[in-house]
Design a protein around this motif. Sequence first.
Motif, PDB file in Angstrom:
ATOM      1  N   VAL A  95      33.381  13.855 -22.595  1.00  0.00           N
ATOM      2  CA  VAL A  95      32.560  14.647 -21.671  1.00  0.00           C
ATOM      3  C   VAL A  95      32.237  16.005 -22.278  1.00  0.00           C
ATOM      4  O   VAL A  95      31.072  16.461 -22.259  1.00  0.00           O
ATOM      5  N   GLU A  96      33.242  16.654 -22.842  1.00  0.00           N
ATOM      6  CA  GLU A  96      33.005  17.975 -23.442  1.00  0.00           C
ATOM      7  C   GLU A  96      32.067  17.877 -24.635  1.00  0.00           C
ATOM      8  O   GLU A  96      31.196  18.738 -24.825  1.00  0.00           O
ATOM      9  N   MET A  97      32.235  16.848 -25.439  1.00  0.00           N
ATOM     10  CA  MET A  97      31.386  16.684 -26.613  1.00  0.00           C
ATOM     11  C   MET A  97      29.933  16.428 -26.203  1.00  0.00           C
ATOM     12  O   MET A  97      29.005  17.029 -26.762  1.00  0.00           O
ATOM     13  N   VAL A  98      29.743  15.557 -25.209  1.00  0.00           N
ATOM     14  CA  VAL A  98      28.394  15.166 -24.813  1.00  0.00           C
ATOM     15  C   VAL A  98      27.716  16.269 -24.005  1.00  0.00           C
ATOM     16  O   VAL A  98      26.581  16.675 -24.317  1.00  0.00           O
ATOM     17  N   LEU A  99      28.389  16.771 -22.966  1.00  0.00           N
ATOM     18  CA  LEU A  99      27.768  17.784 -22.114  1.00  0.00           C
ATOM     19  C   LEU A  99      27.660  19.127 -22.824  1.00  0.00           C
ATOM     20  O   LEU A  99      26.593  19.746 -22.862  1.00  0.00           O
ATOM     21  N   GLY A 100      28.792  19.593 -23.358  1.00  0.00           N
ATOM     22  CA  GLY A 100      28.807  20.909 -23.972  1.00  0.00           C
ATOM     23  C   GLY A 100      28.156  20.954 -25.339  1.00  0.00           C
ATOM     24  O   GLY A 100      27.760  22.032 -25.800  1.00  0.00           O
ATOM     25  N   GLY A 101      28.028  19.801 -25.975  1.00  0.00           N
ATOM     26  CA  GLY A 101      27.450  19.751 -27.309  1.00  0.00           C
ATOM     27  C   GLY A 101      26.085  19.124 -27.317  1.00  0.00           C
ATOM     28  O   GLY A 101      25.059  19.806 -27.299  1.00  0.00           O
ATOM     29  N   LEU A 102      26.033  17.806 -27.296  1.00  0.00           N
ATOM     30  CA  LEU A 102      24.775  17.089 -27.499  1.00  0.00           C
ATOM     31  C   LEU A 102      23.707  17.433 -26.461  1.00  0.00           C
ATOM     32  O   LEU A 102      22.596  17.840 -26.806  1.00  0.00           O
ATOM     33  N   VAL A 108      18.609  23.416 -24.930  1.00  0.00           N
ATOM     34  CA  VAL A 108      18.368  24.726 -25.542  1.00  0.00           C
ATOM     35  C   VAL A 108      17.289  24.620 -26.615  1.00  0.00           C
ATOM     36  O   VAL A 108      16.372  25.446 -26.681  1.00  0.00           O
ATOM     37  N   ASN A 109      17.375  23.592 -27.443  1.00  0.00           N
ATOM     38  CA  ASN A 109      16.406  23.406 -28.517  1.00  0.00           C
ATOM     39  C   ASN A 109      15.001  23.162 -27.973  1.00  0.00           C
ATOM     40  O   ASN A 109      14.011  23.685 -28.508  1.00  0.00           O
ATOM     41  N   LEU A 110      14.896  22.367 -26.903  1.00  0.00           N
ATOM     42  CA  LEU A 110      13.583  22.108 -26.297  1.00  0.00           C
ATOM     43  C   LEU A 110      12.968  23.395 -25.758  1.00  0.00           C
ATOM     44  O   LEU A 110      11.758  23.630 -25.902  1.00  0.00           O
ATOM     45  N   ILE A 111      13.782  24.222 -25.146  1.00  0.00           N
ATOM     46  CA  ILE A 111      13.282  25.504 -24.636  1.00  0.00           C
ATOM     47  C   ILE A 111      12.793  26.371 -25.791  1.00  0.00           C
ATOM     48  O   ILE A 111      11.732  26.998 -25.713  1.00  0.00           O
ATOM     49  N   HIS A 112      13.548  26.388 -26.878  1.00  0.00           N
ATOM     50  CA  HIS A 112      13.127  27.161 -28.056  1.00  0.00           C
ATOM     51  C   HIS A 112      11.822  26.626 -28.625  1.00  0.00           C
ATOM     52  O   HIS A 112      10.943  27.405 -29.027  1.00  0.00           O
ATOM     53  N   GLN A 113      11.684  25.300 -28.662  1.00  0.00           N
ATOM     54  CA  GLN A 113      10.458  24.701 -29.205  1.00  0.00           C
ATOM     55  C   GLN A 113       9.217  25.122 -28.427  1.00  0.00           C
ATOM     56  O   GLN A 113       8.113  25.173 -28.976  1.00  0.00           O
ATOM     57  N   HIS A 114       9.411  25.419 -27.126  1.00  0.00           N
ATOM     58  CA  HIS A 114       8.271  25.803 -26.289  1.00  0.00           C
ATOM     59  C   HIS A 114       8.173  27.314 -26.110  1.00  0.00           C
ATOM     60  O   HIS A 114       7.500  27.794 -25.186  1.00  0.00           O
ATOM     61  N   GLY A 115       8.838  28.049 -26.986  1.00  0.00           N
ATOM     62  CA  GLY A 115       8.651  29.495 -27.031  1.00  0.00           C
ATOM     63  C   GLY A 115       9.627  30.322 -26.234  1.00  0.00           C
ATOM     64  O   GLY A 115       9.454  31.542 -26.132  1.00  0.00           O
ATOM     65  N   GLY A 116      10.656  29.700 -25.675  1.00  0.00           N
ATOM     66  CA  GLY A 116      11.634  30.440 -24.902  1.00  0.00           C
ATOM     67  C   GLY A 116      12.831  30.872 -25.726  1.00  0.00           C
ATOM     68  O   GLY A 116      12.986  30.472 -26.886  1.00  0.00           O
ATOM     69  N   HIS A 117      13.679  31.686 -25.120  1.00  0.00           N
ATOM     70  CA  HIS A 117      14.925  32.119 -25.737  1.00  0.00           C
ATOM     71  C   HIS A 117      16.064  31.736 -24.804  1.00  0.00           C
ATOM     72  O   HIS A 117      16.139  32.213 -23.676  1.00  0.00           O
ATOM     73  N   SER A 118      16.919  30.861 -25.261  1.00  0.00           N
ATOM     74  CA  SER A 118      17.945  30.279 -24.404  1.00  0.00           C
ATOM     75  C   SER A 118      19.296  30.300 -25.095  1.00  0.00           C
ATOM     76  O   SER A 118      19.381  30.273 -26.334  1.00  0.00           O
ATOM     77  N   ILE A 119      20.340  30.379 -24.312  1.00  0.00           N
ATOM     78  CA  ILE A 119      21.707  30.258 -24.818  1.00  0.00           C
ATOM     79  C   ILE A 119      22.434  29.221 -23.968  1.00  0.00           C
ATOM     80  O   ILE A 119      22.408  29.282 -22.730  1.00  0.00           O
ATOM     81  N   GLY A 120      23.058  28.260 -24.639  1.00  0.00           N
ATOM     82  CA  GLY A 120      23.808  27.223 -23.943  1.00  0.00           C
ATOM     83  C   GLY A 120      25.287  27.553 -23.884  1.00  0.00           C
ATOM     84  O   GLY A 120      25.849  28.132 -24.818  1.00  0.00           O
ATOM     85  N   ALA A 174      26.522  23.768 -18.901  1.00  0.00           N
ATOM     86  CA  ALA A 174      27.139  22.456 -18.721  1.00  0.00           C
ATOM     87  C   ALA A 174      28.257  22.574 -17.679  1.00  0.00           C
ATOM     88  O   ALA A 174      29.045  23.523 -17.713  1.00  0.00           O
ATOM     89  N   PRO A 175      28.359  21.605 -16.754  1.00  0.00           N
ATOM     90  CA  PRO A 175      29.275  21.718 -15.616  1.00  0.00           C
ATOM     91  C   PRO A 175      30.724  21.349 -15.949  1.00  0.00           C
ATOM     92  O   PRO A 175      31.298  20.406 -15.403  1.00  0.00           O
ATOM     93  N   ILE A 176      31.296  22.116 -16.845  1.00  0.00           N
ATOM     94  CA  ILE A 176      32.700  21.926 -17.224  1.00  0.00           C
ATOM     95  C   ILE A 176      33.440  23.211 -16.892  1.00  0.00           C
ATOM     96  O   ILE A 176      33.019  24.303 -17.302  1.00  0.00           O
ATOM     97  N   GLY A 177      34.512  23.103 -16.125  1.00  0.00           N
ATOM     98  CA  GLY A 177      35.288  24.274 -15.755  1.00  0.00           C
ATOM     99  C   GLY A 177      36.664  24.246 -16.372  1.00  0.00           C
ATOM    100  O   GLY A 177      37.083  23.252 -16.975  1.00  0.00           O
ATOM    101  N   VAL A 178      37.369  25.349 -16.230  1.00  0.00           N
ATOM    102  CA  VAL A 178      38.732  25.441 -16.744  1.00  0.00           C
ATOM    103  C   VAL A 178      39.655  25.815 -15.591  1.00  0.00           C
ATOM    104  O   VAL A 178      39.334  26.670 -14.773  1.00  0.00           O
ATOM    105  N   GLY A 179      40.778  25.128 -15.515  1.00  0.00           N
ATOM    106  CA  GLY A 179      41.734  25.389 -14.452  1.00  0.00           C
ATOM    107  C   GLY A 179      42.743  26.457 -14.846  1.00  0.00           C
ATOM    108  O   GLY A 179      42.900  26.792 -16.027  1.00  0.00           O
ATOM    109  N   ASN A 180      43.445  26.967 -13.859  1.00  0.00           N
ATOM    110  CA  ASN A 180      44.522  27.908 -14.147  1.00  0.00           C
ATOM    111  C   ASN A 180      45.646  27.238 -14.914  1.00  0.00           C
ATOM    112  O   ASN A 180      46.495  27.921 -15.498  1.00  0.00           O
ATOM    113  N   ASP A 181      45.641  25.904 -14.935  1.00  0.00           N
ATOM    114  CA  ASP A 181      46.619  25.149 -15.711  1.00  0.00           C
ATOM    115  C   ASP A 181      46.199  25.012 -17.173  1.00  0.00           C
ATOM    116  O   ASP A 181      46.915  24.429 -17.989  1.00  0.00           O
ATOM    117  N   GLY A 182      45.000  25.545 -17.506  1.00  0.00           N
ATOM    118  CA  GLY A 182      44.518  25.492 -18.876  1.00  0.00           C
ATOM    119  C   GLY A 182      43.735  24.234 -19.224  1.00  0.00           C
ATOM    120  O   GLY A 182      43.179  24.137 -20.321  1.00  0.00           O
TER     121      GLY A 182
END
Length: 290
Positions: A95-102, A108-120, A174-182
């Motif tokens: 999940v982390e690899m696919v959502l947070g990465g791919l 982000v890349n698509l937004i850049h291709q159309h002239g925007g400035h984005s950070i993922g 990307a909808p990944i959170g972190v718990g107080n348990d780490g």
Amino acid sequence: MQINNIANVLTESLPYIQQFHGKTIVIKYGGNAMVDEELKSSFARDIVLMKSVGMNPIVVHGGGPQIGKTLEKIGKDSEFIGGMRVTDSETMDVVEMVLGGLVNKEIVNLIHQHGGHSIGLTGKDGRLITANKLKNKIEPTSEIIDLGHVGEVDQIDVSVIELLLEGDFIPVIAPIGVGNDGFSYNINADLVAGSIAEALKAEKLILLTNTPGLLDAKGDLLTGLNTSKVNQLIKDGVIHGGMLPKIDCALSAVKDGVNRAHIIDGRVAHAVLLEIFTDTGVGTLITNNE
């Protein structure tokens, strides 16, 4: 309805541009809009255009089909309980690899291709999303089922988002959170989008779906709804099944400071622009007005 001439649309849409200039609009991006190449491109153009005319779009994305395909490639079955993916440690890594990465970086890349400035980013960055482990009850026994690394939003720290907006960037989250348990937790993207919209007191929350919006028993589109009407539709059984979580998300948002929530058809090219820049829109509008 398709947008063929952006210049004409902008001319006709000046009142809407002025109305929403400087306003924050949170868009949950998912469904067919994320897998169809033309729809992906039109969505990215919409987001860039919104930013260029002075709005502050924030994109929260899903990626369930992409996660499923990756799990299939490594020979791991997908298991769902109550519509939610059972997520053990190995699945959470995927999940982390696919959502947070791919997926995130593709948007982000698509937004850049159309002239925007984005950070993922993911909700783990800067502890943007603090999560609790979700304790899911299965009716009618109310037995608590352990779904593993599936979470729900505890808190949203908007400081990272505000920093990006001040820098004139488009946040893609990307909808990944972190718990107080780490531990990392996979969270429903609709709920994350709604929670972020609430925390920022956004002007609009827009949820892209694979349906025209909320439909009545005859299949006709319902719009211009307030919380009382929606609650009655739930009571009457008109709203049920997979639409309930989206409706709950929209209701929570408008009750907690978001001016408008929209459930729109992501299968329509430029659906986001049509919702913002036209009188009729393309989906279901929900407000807290009585």
